[in-house]
Design a protein around this motif. Structure first.
Motif, PDB file in Angstrom:
ATOM      1  N   MET A  87       0.832  -1.203   0.000  1.00 52.28           N
ATOM      2  CA  MET A  87       0.000   0.000   0.000  1.00 52.28           C
ATOM      3  C   MET A  87       0.865   1.250   0.000  1.00 52.28           C
ATOM      4  O   MET A  87       0.462   2.311  -0.465  1.00 52.28           O
ATOM      5  N   SER A  88       2.073   1.129   0.553  1.00 50.83           N
ATOM      6  CA  SER A  88       2.887   2.331   0.738  1.00 50.83           C
ATOM      7  C   SER A  88       3.213   2.999  -0.604  1.00 50.83           C
ATOM      8  O   SER A  88       3.308   4.216  -0.676  1.00 50.83           O
ATOM      9  N   ASN A  89       3.364   2.175  -1.666  1.00 52.58           N
ATOM     10  CA  ASN A  89       3.675   2.803  -2.948  1.00 52.58           C
ATOM     11  C   ASN A  89       2.454   2.920  -3.857  1.00 52.58           C
ATOM     12  O   ASN A  89       2.582   2.953  -5.068  1.00 52.58           O
ATOM     13  N   PHE A  90       1.268   2.965  -3.225  1.00 52.14           N
ATOM     14  CA  PHE A  90       0.039   3.147  -3.998  1.00 52.14           C
ATOM     15  C   PHE A  90      -0.072   4.587  -4.490  1.00 52.14           C
ATOM     16  O   PHE A  90       0.001   5.527  -3.721  1.00 52.14           O
ATOM     17  N   GLU A  91      -0.177   4.724  -5.801  1.00 52.15           N
ATOM     18  CA  GLU A  91      -0.350   6.059  -6.362  1.00 52.15           C
ATOM     19  C   GLU A  91      -1.759   6.178  -6.924  1.00 52.15           C
ATOM     20  O   GLU A  91      -2.125   5.484  -7.873  1.00 52.15           O
ATOM     21  N   PRO A  92      -2.594   7.007  -6.312  1.00 51.44           N
ATOM     22  CA  PRO A  92      -3.984   7.086  -6.774  1.00 51.44           C
ATOM     23  C   PRO A  92      -4.102   7.678  -8.175  1.00 51.44           C
ATOM     24  O   PRO A  92      -3.294   8.507  -8.572  1.00 51.44           O
ATOM     25  N   LYS A  93      -5.094   7.153  -8.890  1.00 54.22           N
ATOM     26  CA  LYS A  93      -5.453   7.743 -10.185  1.00 54.22           C
ATOM     27  C   LYS A  93      -6.649   8.650  -9.951  1.00 54.22           C
ATOM     28  O   LYS A  93      -7.686   8.208  -9.478  1.00 54.22           O
ATOM     29  N   ILE A  94      -6.483   9.910 -10.304  1.00 52.72           N
ATOM     30  CA  ILE A  94      -7.580  10.865 -10.111  1.00 52.72           C
ATOM     31  C   ILE A  94      -8.007  11.375 -11.486  1.00 52.72           C
ATOM     32  O   ILE A  94      -7.164  11.772 -12.287  1.00 52.72           O
ATOM     33  N   ILE A  95      -9.301  11.345 -11.737  1.00 48.87           N
ATOM     34  CA  ILE A  95      -9.809  11.942 -12.967  1.00 48.87           C
ATOM     35  C   ILE A  95     -10.476  13.264 -12.599  1.00 48.87           C
ATOM     36  O   ILE A  95     -11.297  13.304 -11.687  1.00 48.87           O
ATOM     37  N   ALA A  96     -10.087  14.331 -13.285  1.00 49.60           N
ATOM     38  CA  ALA A  96     -10.707  15.624 -13.009  1.00 49.60           C
ATOM     39  C   ALA A  96     -11.576  16.023 -14.198  1.00 49.60           C
ATOM     40  O   ALA A  96     -11.106  16.065 -15.330  1.00 49.60           O
ATOM     41  N   PHE A  97     -12.848  16.265 -13.922  1.00 53.28           N
ATOM     42  CA  PHE A  97     -13.761  16.783 -14.948  1.00 53.28           C
ATOM     43  C   PHE A  97     -13.865  18.285 -14.712  1.00 53.28           C
ATOM     44  O   PHE A  97     -14.386  18.707 -13.681  1.00 53.28           O
ATOM     45  N   VAL A  98     -13.336  19.060 -15.634  1.00 54.11           N
ATOM     46  CA  VAL A  98     -13.306  20.501 -15.394  1.00 54.11           C
ATOM     47  C   VAL A  98     -13.933  21.270 -16.560  1.00 54.11           C
ATOM     48  O   VAL A  98     -14.008  20.774 -17.680  1.00 54.11           O
ATOM     49  N   CYS A  99     -14.355  22.477 -16.269  1.00 57.51           N
ATOM     50  CA  CYS A  99     -14.940  23.284 -17.328  1.00 57.51           C
ATOM     51  C   CYS A  99     -13.841  24.075 -18.031  1.00 57.51           C
ATOM     52  O   CYS A  99     -12.809  24.398 -17.454  1.00 57.51           O
ATOM     53  N   ASN A 100     -14.083  24.359 -19.266  1.00 55.01           N
ATOM     54  CA  ASN A 100     -13.080  24.983 -20.130  1.00 55.01           C
ATOM     55  C   ASN A 100     -12.709  26.388 -19.673  1.00 55.01           C
ATOM     56  O   ASN A 100     -11.574  26.819 -19.798  1.00 55.01           O
ATOM     57  N   TRP A 101     -13.711  27.099 -19.128  1.00 51.44           N
ATOM     58  CA  TRP A 101     -13.544  28.541 -18.971  1.00 51.44           C
ATOM     59  C   TRP A 101     -12.913  28.954 -17.654  1.00 51.44           C
ATOM     60  O   TRP A 101     -12.276  30.000 -17.594  1.00 51.44           O
ATOM     61  N   CYS A 102     -13.152  28.163 -16.612  1.00 47.06           N
ATOM     62  CA  CYS A 102     -12.596  28.566 -15.318  1.00 47.06           C
ATOM     63  C   CYS A 102     -11.522  27.597 -14.847  1.00 47.06           C
ATOM     64  O   CYS A 102     -10.352  27.919 -14.813  1.00 47.06           O
ATOM     65  N   THR A 103     -11.930  26.382 -14.489  1.00 42.93           N
ATOM     66  CA  THR A 103     -10.966  25.502 -13.842  1.00 42.93           C
ATOM     67  C   THR A 103      -9.848  25.092 -14.791  1.00 42.93           C
ATOM     68  O   THR A 103      -8.684  25.000 -14.389  1.00 42.93           O
ATOM     69  N   TYR A 104     -10.174  24.859 -16.059  1.00 43.01           N
ATOM     70  CA  TYR A 104      -9.117  24.479 -16.990  1.00 43.01           C
ATOM     71  C   TYR A 104      -8.103  25.616 -17.116  1.00 43.01           C
ATOM     72  O   TYR A 104      -6.886  25.404 -17.084  1.00 43.01           O
ATOM     73  N   ALA A 105      -8.648  26.827 -17.194  1.00 41.95           N
ATOM     74  CA  ALA A 105      -7.765  27.993 -17.262  1.00 41.95           C
ATOM     75  C   ALA A 105      -7.008  28.161 -15.948  1.00 41.95           C
ATOM     76  O   ALA A 105      -5.834  28.568 -15.941  1.00 41.95           O
ATOM     77  N   GLY A 106      -7.680  27.819 -14.837  1.00 38.82           N
ATOM     78  CA  GLY A 106      -7.023  27.879 -13.529  1.00 38.82           C
ATOM     79  C   GLY A 106      -5.858  26.903 -13.459  1.00 38.82           C
ATOM     80  O   GLY A 106      -4.776  27.222 -12.950  1.00 38.82           O
ATOM     81  N   ALA A 107      -6.106  25.686 -14.003  1.00 39.54           N
ATOM     82  CA  ALA A 107      -5.049  24.680 -14.010  1.00 39.54           C
ATOM     83  C   ALA A 107      -3.895  25.136 -14.913  1.00 39.54           C
ATOM     84  O   ALA A 107      -2.717  24.903 -14.610  1.00 39.54           O
ATOM     85  N   ASP A 108      -4.268  25.799 -15.983  1.00 39.23           N
ATOM     86  CA  ASP A 108      -3.268  26.344 -16.899  1.00 39.23           C
ATOM     87  C   ASP A 108      -2.420  27.398 -16.185  1.00 39.23           C
ATOM     88  O   ASP A 108      -1.195  27.431 -16.306  1.00 39.23           O
ATOM     89  N   LEU A 109      -3.116  28.232 -15.400  1.00 37.09           N
ATOM     90  CA  LEU A 109      -2.417  29.272 -14.646  1.00 37.09           C
ATOM     91  C   LEU A 109      -1.455  28.640 -13.637  1.00 37.09           C
ATOM     92  O   LEU A 109      -0.331  29.113 -13.455  1.00 37.09           O
ATOM     93  N   ALA A 110      -1.916  27.549 -12.999  1.00 35.33           N
ATOM     94  CA  ALA A 110      -1.040  26.845 -12.061  1.00 35.33           C
ATOM     95  C   ALA A 110       0.241  26.426 -12.783  1.00 35.33           C
ATOM     96  O   ALA A 110       1.341  26.512 -12.236  1.00 35.33           O
ATOM     97  N   GLY A 111       0.080  25.986 -14.042  1.00 41.79           N
ATOM     98  CA  GLY A 111       1.238  25.572 -14.823  1.00 41.79           C
ATOM     99  C   GLY A 111       2.150  26.731 -15.165  1.00 41.79           C
ATOM    100  O   GLY A 111       3.358  26.686 -14.920  1.00 41.79           O
ATOM    101  N   THR A 112       1.554  27.809 -15.701  1.00 39.66           N
ATOM    102  CA  THR A 112       2.384  28.941 -16.116  1.00 39.66           C
ATOM    103  C   THR A 112       3.001  29.649 -14.906  1.00 39.66           C
ATOM    104  O   THR A 112       4.044  30.296 -15.023  1.00 39.66           O
ATOM    105  N   SER A 113       2.349  29.522 -13.731  1.00 35.46           N
ATOM    106  CA  SER A 113       2.950  30.124 -12.535  1.00 35.46           C
ATOM    107  C   SER A 113       3.955  29.174 -11.891  1.00 35.46           C
ATOM    108  O   SER A 113       4.422  29.456 -10.791  1.00 35.46           O
ATOM    109  N   ARG A 114       4.233  28.048 -12.537  1.00 35.25           N
ATOM    110  CA  ARG A 114       5.211  27.073 -12.026  1.00 35.25           C
ATOM    111  C   ARG A 114       4.855  26.559 -10.638  1.00 35.25           C
ATOM    112  O   ARG A 114       5.720  26.368  -9.801  1.00 35.25           O
ATOM    113  N   ILE A 115       3.530  26.400 -10.389  1.00 37.26           N
ATOM    114  CA  ILE A 115       3.125  25.808  -9.110  1.00 37.26           C
ATOM    115  C   ILE A 115       3.173  24.293  -9.280  1.00 37.26           C
ATOM    116  O   ILE A 115       2.630  23.756 -10.240  1.00 37.26           O
TER     117      ILE A 115
END
Lengths: 155, 267
Positions: free
Chosen positions: A1-29
């Protein structure tokens, strides 16, 4: 169990959360790489069947995220989605699904940091809960013959 | 009963309907639907407390629609279904002649859906206490116990779709479960597909179900699947204050919203 890596599926909307995730990327978070993002035009488009399909095909956890109330690109998609999730969560709870595995959130295009935090927290939580086995166990259950089933009924 | 026969006869004679849907009782005492097309057949119609079937399901059938104007004998749940179907724009007011027997035993003929709406609201059936109790009991179990309970119940489902066929609210010409590209729900009678089917059915009926319990009554495996929709109706009522089958105008929980809908789980 210690090396269990969960698979998470994120269903996001194009206009806010996807752009938010994009911002996380461009801000190097930096955030957990366990999440697979599926982009939708709107949270109103996210059918509850998609969540079931994600769990069925091996997701350990799900994130559903879209625009904050009053921020929807299509004015009202997230309000409709909110109602759908209220009803759907009530049903899943009633049937006995572990609804703790589904994270619902509002993440705007400016909230890259919140997105990273939600992903990290969800991954930590699912890592503690362990792999999602309710559905994979179902797959292993054989198909009972009618007589078996009827006998089990009357017994 | 004579009054009912006369009423059906006059409806068929004066041309306000060319088909009348009612209950009949066989010699063995079995209640089945009957489709009366000739005035002289009207004495076939029967009504008693044992007439439980929701006859509203037939008005979606093409064979019935072909008759044009149709008369229907409705118990209180059938009236609720008809009202909900009307609210969803599936029937036209002038194509349906609805007859019921009120609690005092008198025949009531409705001129339009406005009258049905008033009647239904005056004679609203109370929620079935047995069902509410079972829902309550299940809600108080632990999550694992509930999962085991439903797994056990739903694994017996043979996917005959009698629940779908008997339900007046399940009228889509193409059901998600019949769709194979993509295959949303696996077709064999297997726990996985069974659970998905029943979740989907409940979701699509959430806040639309009139709680006639026809689905549970027709289930050959005796699955208490009405509890799922009863639970969701309860949620829709508590969260949004909406109830199915009481209004002639569409008031469906999932097609409307309020800006200040409350939830406690979205971050």
């Amino acid at each position: 169990m210690s090396n269990f890596e969960p698979k998470i599926i994120a269903f996001v909307c194009n206009w806010c959360t996807y752009a938010g995730a994009d911002l996380a990327g461009t801000s190097r978070i930096k955030y957990a790489p366990n999440v697979r993002i599926v982009r939708f035009p709107c949270t109103g488009r996210i059918d509850f069947m998609l969540l079931l399909k994600a769990l069925q095909t091996g997701a350990d956890g799900i994130i559903v995220s879209g625009c904050h109330p009053a921020d929807c690109h299509y004015t009202a998609g997230n309000y409709h989605a909110r109602r759908r999730w209220i009803i759907f969560k009530s049903l899943l709870d009633f049937v006995g699904f572990d609804t703790g595995r589904i994270t619902f959130s509002w993440v705007s295009a400016a909230e890259g940091a919140k997105w990273a935090q939600i992903v990290n927290e969800t991954v930590d939580k699912i890592r503690d809960l362990g792999p999602y086995t309710d559905y994979s166990n179902l797959n292993k259950l054989g198909v009972g013959t009618i007589t078996e089933v009827l006998n089990a009924r009357t017994a | 009963m004579q009054e009912l026969h006369n009423k059906i006869k006059s409806i068929l004679e004066n041309g306000s309907a060319s088909l009348f849907i009612a209950y009949q009782k066989s010699r063995e005492g079995k209640i089945t639907p009957t489709f009366i097309t000739k005035p002289e057949q009207s004495q076939k119609a029967y009504f008693g407390d044992d007439c439980k079937q929701n006859l509203a399901v037939y008005i979606h059938k093409q064979e019935v629609k072909n008759f044009g104007k149709v008369g229907i004998f409705a118990n209180i749940y059938t009236l609720k279904s008809l009202l909900q179907i009307y609210a969803e724009n599936q029937i036209r007011d002038d194509y349906l002649k609805v007859v019921t027997i009120n609690p005092n035993g008198a025949i009531v003929e409705f001129a339009n859906f406005m009258e049905i709406e008033n009647y239904v609201n005056e004679n609203k059936p109370a929620p079935n206490p047995e069902d509410m109790e079972r829902v309550e009991k299940l809600s108080n179990l632990s999550r694992e116990e509930r999962w085991d309970y439903w797994l056990n119940e739903l694994s017996t489902c043979i996917k005959c779709y009698a629940c779908r066929a008997a339900c007046p609210m399940c009228y889509c010409t193409k059901c998600t479960v019949d769709c194979n590209q993509p295959q949303w729900i696996s077709t064999p009678s297997h726990s996985l597909g069974n659970i998905e089917w029943h979740i989907m059915r409940a979701m699509h009926l959430a806040g639309r179900c009139v709680e006639c319990n026809e689905c549970a009554r027709v289930c050959p495996m005796d699955i208490p699947l009405n509890l799922l929709t009863v639970k969701l109706n309860d949620t829709a009522n508590i969260e949004f204050g909406q109830q199915a089958g009481l209004k002639g105008e569409l008031d469906y929980a999932l097609s409307t919203f309020k800006v200040d809908d409350k939830e406690n789980f979205i971050r």
